[in-house]
Design an enzyme around this catalytic site. Sequence first.
Site, short mmCIF file in Angstrom:
data_model
loop_
_atom_site.label_atom_id
_atom_site.label_comp_id
_atom_site.label_asym_id
_atom_site.label_seq_id
_atom_site.Cartn_x
_atom_site.Cartn_y
_atom_site.Cartn_z
N ASP A 1 -9.45 -7.43 -13.16
CA ASP A 1 -8.35 -8.16 -12.53
C ASP A 1 -7.13 -7.25 -12.58
OD1 ASP A 1 -6.25 -9.84 -11.82
OD2 ASP A 1 -7.02 -11.56 -12.93
N LYS B 1 3.88 -5.20 0.48
CA LYS B 1 3.27 -3.99 1.04
C LYS B 1 4.33 -2.91 1.30
CE LYS B 1 -0.99 -5.44 1.08
NZ LYS B 1 -2.03 -4.78 0.25
N SER C 1 -0.25 -2.11 4.50
CA SER C 1 -0.42 -2.89 5.73
C SER C 1 0.63 -2.48 6.74
CB SER C 1 -0.27 -4.39 5.44
OG SER C 1 -0.28 -5.14 6.64
N TYR D 1 4.47 -11.25 2.04
CA TYR D 1 3.39 -10.28 2.19
C TYR D 1 3.95 -8.94 2.66
CZ TYR D 1 -1.04 -8.22 3.65
OH TYR D 1 -2.12 -7.39 3.79
#
Length: 269
Positions: free
Chosen positions: A52, A148, A131, A144
Amino acid sequence: MEQKIVLITGGSSGIGRSIGNYLKSKGYKVYGTTRDLNKYPDFSDFDLLELDVRNTGTIAMAIDRILTKDGRLDVLINNAGVGITGPIEETPHEEILKTFETNFHGPLHMIKAVLPQMRKQGHGRIINVTSIAGYMGLPYRAIYSATKGALELTTEALRMETKDFGIHISNLAPGDFATNIASGRYHAPVLTDSPYKAPYGNTLRLIDEDVDSGSDPKLVAIKVYGILNTKKPKVHYKVGSFMQKFSIVLKRLLPDKTYEKLLLNHYKL
């Protein structure tokens, strides 16, 4: 030539699994990771370790296992990540923190864990899967994009800090690819009494359609292989459709408000 040892976080499905299978077909020894091995009892594509990225204890155990078995680690691919959507105002802050913990702090934990071994070896490659969304603030995907984008910038600094150790670090920013990311994504509910109900609901549908119609993730794997076989890799790489990659160029060239209008038109806002 010695077989290269590769560790891919989030290797049990989607882009990570595609990268692992492709690199294995090219002669690499691949280790993938998943948070819960019990979910993949029949996984046989390559070695899968329980790890993890939010838990430094599991990271240390997995890396120690690789080093005990193979004596080195040549490549780290930070691929594990989670999606999140929602109006910033209505997104629970604990969910924002969870996303940063996985998408930003997780890769940093991994990098800190492998750098001593790579420095000792005098070589190493690290690819951070970011991304195209990390190059721009997207409506209802702000968090998000922020995670990134933060990783993109951090990589720029890390490259300079590690340049004397024979370690090469790069970002690879994919566009939309056909994966199961939507199934594991946190999305703030579309509330019936919310002022964002209509625009957020419509944007959420567009996001899901883009993922569903995305390209084969094998294209990302091929790009990774190319980066690993480049003597002097660049800082930033992109992989996706022409328009997805061109959107970054437009952001650099166009006035801010003009670019903002393009995004508003795309999302029909």
